[in-house]
Enzyme design. Structure first.
Site, PDB file in Angstrom:
ATOM      1  N   ASP A 201       0.932  -1.193   0.036  1.00 38.69           N
ATOM      2  CA  ASP A 201      -0.039   0.031   0.008  1.00 38.69           C
ATOM      3  C   ASP A 201       0.860   1.279   0.012  1.00 38.69           C
ATOM      4  O   ASP A 201       1.827   1.238   0.599  1.00 38.69           O
ATOM      5  CB  ASP A 201      -0.912  -0.077   1.167  1.00 38.69           C
ATOM      6  CG  ASP A 201      -1.914   1.208   1.238  1.00 38.69           C
ATOM      7  OD1 ASP A 201      -2.805   1.381   0.392  1.00 38.69           O
ATOM      8  OD2 ASP A 201      -1.942   1.639   2.169  1.00 38.69           O
ATOM      9  N   HIS A 325     -10.360  -0.566  -5.610  1.00 41.54           N
ATOM     10  CA  HIS A 325     -11.280  -0.182  -4.688  1.00 41.54           C
ATOM     11  C   HIS A 325     -11.283   1.350  -4.255  1.00 41.54           C
ATOM     12  O   HIS A 325     -11.949   1.827  -3.283  1.00 41.54           O
ATOM     13  CB  HIS A 325     -10.967  -0.736  -3.470  1.00 41.54           C
ATOM     14  CG  HIS A 325      -9.458  -0.658  -2.831  1.00 41.54           C
ATOM     15  ND1 HIS A 325      -8.409  -1.135  -3.621  1.00 41.54           N
ATOM     16  CD2 HIS A 325      -9.182  -0.065  -1.677  1.00 41.54           C
ATOM     17  CE1 HIS A 325      -7.341  -0.603  -2.869  1.00 41.54           C
ATOM     18  NE2 HIS A 325      -7.759   0.104  -1.624  1.00 41.54           N
ATOM     19  N   ASP A 326     -10.509   2.060  -5.006  1.00 37.69           N
ATOM     20  CA  ASP A 326     -10.378   3.464  -4.718  1.00 37.69           C
ATOM     21  C   ASP A 326     -11.041   4.431  -5.747  1.00 37.69           C
ATOM     22  O   ASP A 326     -10.954   5.693  -5.704  1.00 37.69           O
ATOM     23  CB  ASP A 326      -8.934   4.036  -4.292  1.00 37.69           C
ATOM     24  CG  ASP A 326      -8.270   3.509  -3.009  1.00 37.69           C
ATOM     25  OD1 ASP A 326      -9.304   3.105  -2.098  1.00 37.69           O
ATOM     26  OD2 ASP A 326      -7.281   3.195  -2.865  1.00 37.69           O
TER      27      ASP A 326
END
Length: 559
Positions: A201, A325-326
Site C-alpha cells: 500500500d 477499490h479507490d
C-alpha cells in the site's frame, strides 16, 4: 528466453473481502466467504487472488489502519480461516496475495500506544514525531490525503505526529532500524504461512524528506480540487531513500520461491518505472494506474501505451489496471457500452493485468444514500472527494435475497440492478460480459501471443485503436472501436488473411443481431455458438488493402 514466472503470464483478481461474500450472516464479507467462492474464480480463469487488508483493525479506514500485522480481524475470521483459504486456493492452482500496509498503522496499534506514552519510550521513534513550528502550529504545511493538515497535536507529550491519511493512521518511521526489522518480520510471518506475494500500500509515500521542509504550492490548484492538491508533494513522497526500503523488502521476498511484490505507486511514468529498481532489484510490479485517468480515445491510449512500453527498463515486466477499490468503476468512466471493449483492452495489453471484483459483470458506481456513507475521505471532503463506497458495494451473486451475498442487509447497498446484474444471471447468458471475460481469459491462457508476447502498434487513427501481440509464429491483431459509431480499419498486409477468434458481445454487431463471441481455449470447452468467420468479405477492400468493419463499441481479435 527463460520460462515466464506465474505472475508474468497470469491474471490477478482483486477481492475486497468486506464486500465479496458473507458466510456468517453479519452483512460483512469474510475469509470463509471467499473460500466458498473460489470455484467461481477458477471458472472465470484468473490465476491469483489479491485480498485487501484482513488484519485486526478498528476500521477507521476499513482495514488500512492496522492494529496487528500478524493476525486476522475477527470480522473476517481467524488465522485458521486464512489457512483454510490458502489451502483451498493452492489446491485449485490459485496464488494468494495479501495487502501489506507499511506507511502507517492504526493509532490503536500497541506500538503507537507505547510510542505516545512518553518522549522517552523505546518505541517513540517508530513513528514520526516533530516539535511545533515557532508559532506553535504544525511543523510544516503538509496536507492529508483526507483533507486538512497532515499533523496531529499530542498534548500529553507536546509534539505533533504525522498522518498523511486519518489521524487514526499515524505514519511509521522507516528510517528507524527497529521499525524496519519489525515490519520485515511481519512479511516473513505471512511468507512462512504460504502467502505468494504482497500488494504494498502507498509504497511511494513510506519515506519522507529527513528535514521535513514545506511542500511548494501547486500553481494549478483551483477551487473544487481536494486539499491534498494544494501542494506539490516534493518532500512528502517519492524520496530517493525509498529504494533502500524496497531493497530490504525484496531481500525478504527472495528468500522464498517465486514470491511477488507489487507496489501501489501513483506517479508519472518516468518515476513509476524507477521502482523496478536498478537491475530489476525493486518491486516486481510497480502498479501502472495510468489507464484509470486516461482519455478514452485512440490517439491518447496509443500514446500512453507506447510511452509506458518505451519507458520500461529492459528487465521490467509491464502491468495494467483498469479498476480498484479507490477509483470509479470502468463501466461508469467509459460507459456501459464500452465495458467489453475496456475488458478486451485490459486483457490483451502486454503484461500482467489486475481485474477488480465486479468489473467482469460491468458493475457501475453504485449511488450511496447520505445516511449510509462510510468512506472517511468522502465524509471529510464531501464536495471534492470521490466516495469510494460507490465501488466497494457487495458482489451480487444471484437474484435471491440480498443478492446471495448475505442473509441480512449488507454493510453497503447493493447495485440497484442486482436482480438482473449478478453472477448467476450472467453465467446463464451466452452474450454476457461475464462469459465474454471468461472467453478472453481462456484465450490468454491458450495463446502465448496474448499472455507473454510482444506488443506492436498498428493504428490509432480516428476512433479505432489497433495493435498486434506476437510470440514467435503466433500473431494476434486487436482492433477496438472506442466510439458509438461504425468504423473501419485498413488491415496491414500480414493481417489480411486472418480470421476473427473473438468479438465483444453486442446486439448491434450485425444486422442479424450480433456475432456471438467464441473462444479457442485449448482443452477448455466453451458453450458459445460458433462465430461467423467472415466479418469482412473479399469485396471490402480499400485499394489493395483489406478493410475490417467495426460496429459501434466493438472489439475484435483476429488470428
Amino acid at each position: 528466453m527463460t520460462e515466464p514466472l506465474w505472475w508474468q503470464k497470469g491474471v490477478i483478481y482483486q477481492v475486497y473481502p468486506r464486500s465479496f461474500n458473507d458466510s456468517n450472516g453479519d452483512g460483512i464479507g469474510d475469509l470463509a466467504g471467499v473460500t466458498a467462492r473460489l470455484d467461481y474464480l477458477v471458472d472465470l480463469g484468473i490465476d491469483a487472488v489479491w485480498l485487501s487488508p484482513i488484519f485486526p483493525s478498528p476500521m477507521a479506514d476499513f482495514g488500512y489502519d492496522v492494529a496487528e500485522y500478524c493476525g486476522v480481524d475477527p470480522r473476517f475470521g481467524t488465522l485458521a480461516d486464512f489457512d483454510a483459504l490458502r489451502d483451498a486456493a493452492h489446491a485449485r492452482g490459485l496464488k494468494l496475495l495479501l495487502d501489506f500496509v507499511p506507511n502507517h498503522s492504526s493509532s490503536e496499534h500497541p506500538w503507537f500506544l507505547e510510542s505516545r506514552s512518553s518522549r522517552e519510550s523505546p518505541k517513540r521513534d517508530r513513528y514520526i514525531w516533530r516539535d511545533p513550528a515557532p508559532d506553535g502550529g504544525p511543523p510544516n504545511n503538509w496536507q492529508s490525503y483526507f483533507g486538512g493538515s497532515a499533523w496531529e497535536w499530542d498534548a500529553a507529550t507536546g509534539q505533533y505526529y504525522l498522518h498523511q491519511f486519518l489521524k487514526e493512521q499515524p505514519e511509521l518511521n522507516w528510517r528507524n532500524p527497529d521499525l524496519r526489522a519489525a515490519m520485515l518480520d511481519a512479511m516473513r510471518f505471512w511468507f512462512d504461512r504460504g502467502v505468494d506475494g504482497f500488494r504494498i500500500d502507498v509504497l511511494w509515500l513510506a519515506i519522507k524528506h529527513a528535514d521535513f521542509p514545506d511542500n511548494p504550492a501547486n500553481p494549478n490548484w483551483r477551487d473544487g480540487m481536494q486539499d491534498i492538491e494544494r501542494l506539490l508533494p516534493v518532500h512528502s513522497a517519492d524520496q530517493p531513500e525509498m529504494m533502500e526500503v524496497i531493497a530490504a523488502m525484496r531481500d525478504v521476498a527472495e528468500g522464498y520461491p517465486e514470491r511477488v511484490l507489487i507496489g501501489e505507486i501513483y506517479l508519472p511514468i518516468p518515476r513509476l518505472v524507477a521502482y523496478y529498481g536498478e537491475g530489476g532489484g525493486g518491486v516486481h510490479l510497480p502498479f501502472n494506474f495510468h489507464l484509470l485517468d486516461a482519455n478514452w480515445d485512440a490517439p491518447a491510449l496509443a500514446r500512453l501505451i507506447a510511452d509506458y512500453e518505451g519507458a520500461l527498463p529492459a528487465d521490467g515486466w509491464p502491468n495494467w489496471v483498469l479498476g480498484n477499490h479507490d477509483k470509479p468503476r470502468v463501466a461508469s468512466r467509459v460507459g456501459t457500452d464500452q465495458a467489453a471493449v475496456a475488458m478486451m483492452l485490459l486483457l490483451t495489453l502486454r503484461g500482467t493485468p489486475t481485474l477488480y471484483q465486479g468489473d467482469e459483470l460491468g458493475m457501475p458506481n453504485v449511488p450511496i444514500p447520505p445516511d449510509r456513507v462510510c468512506d472517511p475521505q468522502a465524509l471529510r471532503e464531501p464536495d471534492t472527494a470521490f466516495n469510494r463506497d460507490e465501488v466497494r458495494t457487495p458482489m451480487p451473486w444471484d437474484a435471491s435475497g440480498h443478492a446471495g451475498f448475505s442473509t441480512v442487509e449488507p454493510w453497503l447497498p447493493l447495485n440497484p440492478d442486482w436482480a438482473t446484474r449478478n453472477v448467476m444471471a450472467q453465467r446463464d447468458d451466452p452474450a454476457s460480459l461475464l462469459n465474454f471475460t471468461r472467453a478472453l481469459l481462456a484465450l490468454r491462457r491458450a495463446r502465448a501471443a496474448l499472455s507473454i508476447g510482444s506488443w506492436h502498434a498498428v493504428s490509432s487513427d480516428g476512433a479505432v485503436l489497433a495493435y498486434e501481440r506476437r510470440h514467435r509464429e503466433d500473431r494476434v491483431l486487436v482492433a477496438l472501436n472506442l466510439s458509438d459509431a461504425p468504423q473501419t480499419l485498413v488491415l496491414p498486409d500480414w493481417a489480411a488473411t486472418l480470421a476473427p477468434i473473438l468479438t465483444t458481445p453486442s446486439p448491434r454487431h450485425s444486422p442479424e443481431g450480433g456475432y456471438p463471441f467464441a473462444s479457442a481455449a485449448g482443452d477448455r470447452t466453451e458453450a458459445f455458438p460458433p462465430m461467423d468467420p467472415r466479418l469482412r468479405g473479399d469485396e471490402e477492400r480499400r485499394g489493395d488493402a483489406a478493410v475490417l468493419p467495426l460496429a459501434p463499441n466493438q472489439g475484435i481479435l483476429l488470428a
